[in-house]
Design an enzyme around this catalytic site. Structure first.
Site, PDB file in Angstrom:
ATOM      1  N   LYS A 200       0.852  -1.183   0.000  1.00  9.09           N
ATOM      2  CA  LYS A 200       0.000   0.000   0.000  1.00  9.09           C
ATOM      3  C   LYS A 200       0.890   1.236   0.000  1.00  9.09           C
ATOM      4  CE  LYS A 200      -3.511   2.308   2.834  1.00  9.09           C
ATOM      5  NZ  LYS A 200      -4.372   2.177   4.018  1.00  9.09           N
ATOM      6  N   LYS A 253      -2.175  -1.489  -3.813  1.00  9.97           N
ATOM      7  CA  LYS A 253      -3.018  -0.309  -3.744  1.00  9.97           C
ATOM      8  C   LYS A 253      -2.183   0.959  -3.787  1.00  9.97           C
ATOM      9  CE  LYS A 253      -5.774   1.963  -0.272  1.00  9.97           C
ATOM     10  NZ  LYS A 253      -6.161   2.061   1.082  1.00  9.97           N
TER      11      LYS A 253
HETATM   12  C1  PBG Z   1      -7.386   2.917   5.923  1.00 12.70           C
HETATM   13  C2  PBG Z   1      -7.678   2.901   4.460  1.00 12.70           C
HETATM   14  C3  PBG Z   1      -7.505   3.917   3.503  1.00 12.70           C
HETATM   15  C4  PBG Z   1      -8.010   3.433   2.297  1.00 12.70           C
HETATM   16  C5  PBG Z   1      -8.435   2.123   2.540  1.00 12.70           C
HETATM   17  N1  PBG Z   1      -8.204   1.803   3.880  1.00 12.70           N
HETATM   18  C6  PBG Z   1      -7.043   5.311   3.655  1.00 12.70           C
HETATM   19  C7  PBG Z   1      -5.687   5.641   4.032  1.00 12.70           C
HETATM   20  O1  PBG Z   1      -4.767   4.822   4.099  1.00 12.70           O
HETATM   21  O2  PBG Z   1      -5.525   6.831   4.338  1.00 12.70           O
HETATM   22  C8  PBG Z   1      -8.079   4.198   0.997  1.00 12.70           C
HETATM   23  C9  PBG Z   1      -9.083   3.703   0.003  1.00 12.70           C
HETATM   24  C10 PBG Z   1      -9.468   4.653  -1.086  1.00 12.70           C
HETATM   25  O3  PBG Z   1      -8.859   5.725  -1.284  1.00 12.70           O
HETATM   26  O4  PBG Z   1     -10.423   4.313  -1.784  1.00 12.70           O
HETATM   27  N2  PBG Z   1      -6.061   2.846   6.278  1.00 12.70           N
HETATM   28 ZN    ZN Z   2      -5.605   3.398   8.481  1.00 16.86          ZN
END
Ligand code: PBG
Ligand code: ZN
Length: 329
Positions: A200, A253
């Site tokens: 991520k 992601k």
């Molecule tokens: C929580 C999380 C996030 C997303 C999914 N789970 C946000 C982040 O890391 O700030 C983002 C998903 C999206 O932008 O559609 N950690």
């Molecule tokens: Zn988070």
């Protein structure tokens, strides 16, 4: 026309004649059962609240979920991934593992109404902490890794107990998969798979999501825990570690900015691979379409097909329901 002596002219266009032949030889498919719809759940009754930065996506109160789930099932989607938007936040994100918290009530309601619908749940603290970070914050404002693991493990256990079919840790903390796997096993939830947000990236494309989940960090950013977009090998290292820690499925992601990672992950690892087509990726297409600058349906189908072609077995996307309707026709 001049053709090299002795060689037949290659005519790739032979296989592009007509939709039937093109479909017969298509290497990638886009099927509703490989699409997962994100759902935001908030307090209240009878609520369906629009999210300004995500036109076409709503936040639902728990009582509205069975109706949405019925639609999702009718469309043949692969499942849903749930995000809780609690009314109250505190320093340690107590709402995240409250047996009567927003996400636990949502899970129970959905499992009860639709036992066959696959329920994935985001396992993190950022929507539940008053500072908006994904774990416990130390005296100097730094995210404390090991102190946070116990919290994340407790969240996962309470989500599994409430009916989650898969837990999806998204905090990018070191050792979180191992901590969660151990805690699930100790709680007797040996059959609950862990879908790790393994690779991520720290991304500007999560902007609309943070508005939807009210989960933006109140100070600093997430670059101390999420992957640096300049790194690819490190993404593979993250995936390898999460698998060693017991992840059953892994996710990359965002999707479009990490198609190279999806491809490499697909080639390196044998486990199921998911891609998260994130809020900003979806919002970009929506915004351009609303201006009349591109064809929304064609653009979304092309983007999602490319994500599948790069190696994703399944895709989490805000467009899941729309796409299922388009491909059913
Ligand atoms: C929580 C999380 C996030 C997303 C999914 N789970 C946000 C982040 O890391 O700030 C983002 C998903 C999206 O932008 O559609 N950690
Ligand atoms: Zn988070």
């Amino acid at each position: 026309m001049k053709v090299l002596a002795g060689f037949p002219q290659v005519r790739l266009r032979r296989l592009r004649q007509g939709a039937g032949l093109r479909s017969l030889v298509a290497e990638s498919t886009l099927l509703p059962e490989r699409l997962i719809l994100p759902l935001f759940v908030q307090e209240g009754r009878g609520c369906q609240e629009p999210i300004p930065a995500l036109p076409g996506v709503w936040r639902y109160s728990v009582d509205r979920l069975p109706a949405i789930a019925a639609e999702v099932s009718a469309l043949g989607l692969g499942g849903v991934i749930l995000f809780g938007v609690p009314a109250r936040k505190d320093r340690r994100g107590s709402g995240a593992d409250d047996p009567d918290g927003i996400i636990q009530r949502a899970l129970r309601q959905l499992k009860d109404a639709r036992p066959d619908l696959l329920l994935i749940v985001d396992t993190c603290l950022c929507a539940y902490t008053d500072h908006g970070h994904c774990g416990i914050i130390g005296p100097r404002g730094e995210l404390q890794n090991d102190e946070s693991l116990e919290r994340l493990a407790a969240v996962a256990v309470s989500q599994a107990a409430a009916g989650a079919d898969l837990v999806a840790p998204s905090a990018m903390l070191d050792g979180q998969v191992a901590a969660i796997r151990r805690a699930l096993d100790a709680a007797g939830q040996v059959n609950t798979p862990v879908l790790s947000y393994a690779a991520k990236y720290a991304s500007a494309l999560y902007g609309p999501f943070r508005e939807a989940a009210a989960s933006a960090p109140q100070f600093g950013d997430r670059r101390g825990y999420q992957l640096d977009p300049r790194n690819a090998r490190q993404a593979l290292h993250e995936i390898a570690l999460d698998l060693a820690e017991g992840a059953d499925l892994v996710m990359v992601k965002p999707a479009l900015t990490a198609l190279d990672i999806l491809r490499q992950a697909r080639d390196h690892f044998t486990v199921p691979l998911l891609a998260y087509h994130v809020s900003g990726e979806y919002a970009m297409v929506r915004a351009a379409a609303q201006q009349g600058w591109l064809d929304e349906q064609a653009a979304l189908l092309e983007v999602l097909t490319a994500i599948r072609r790069a190696g994703a077995d399944a895709i989490i996307t805000y467009a899941a329901a729309q796409v299922a309707r388009w491909i059913a026709r």
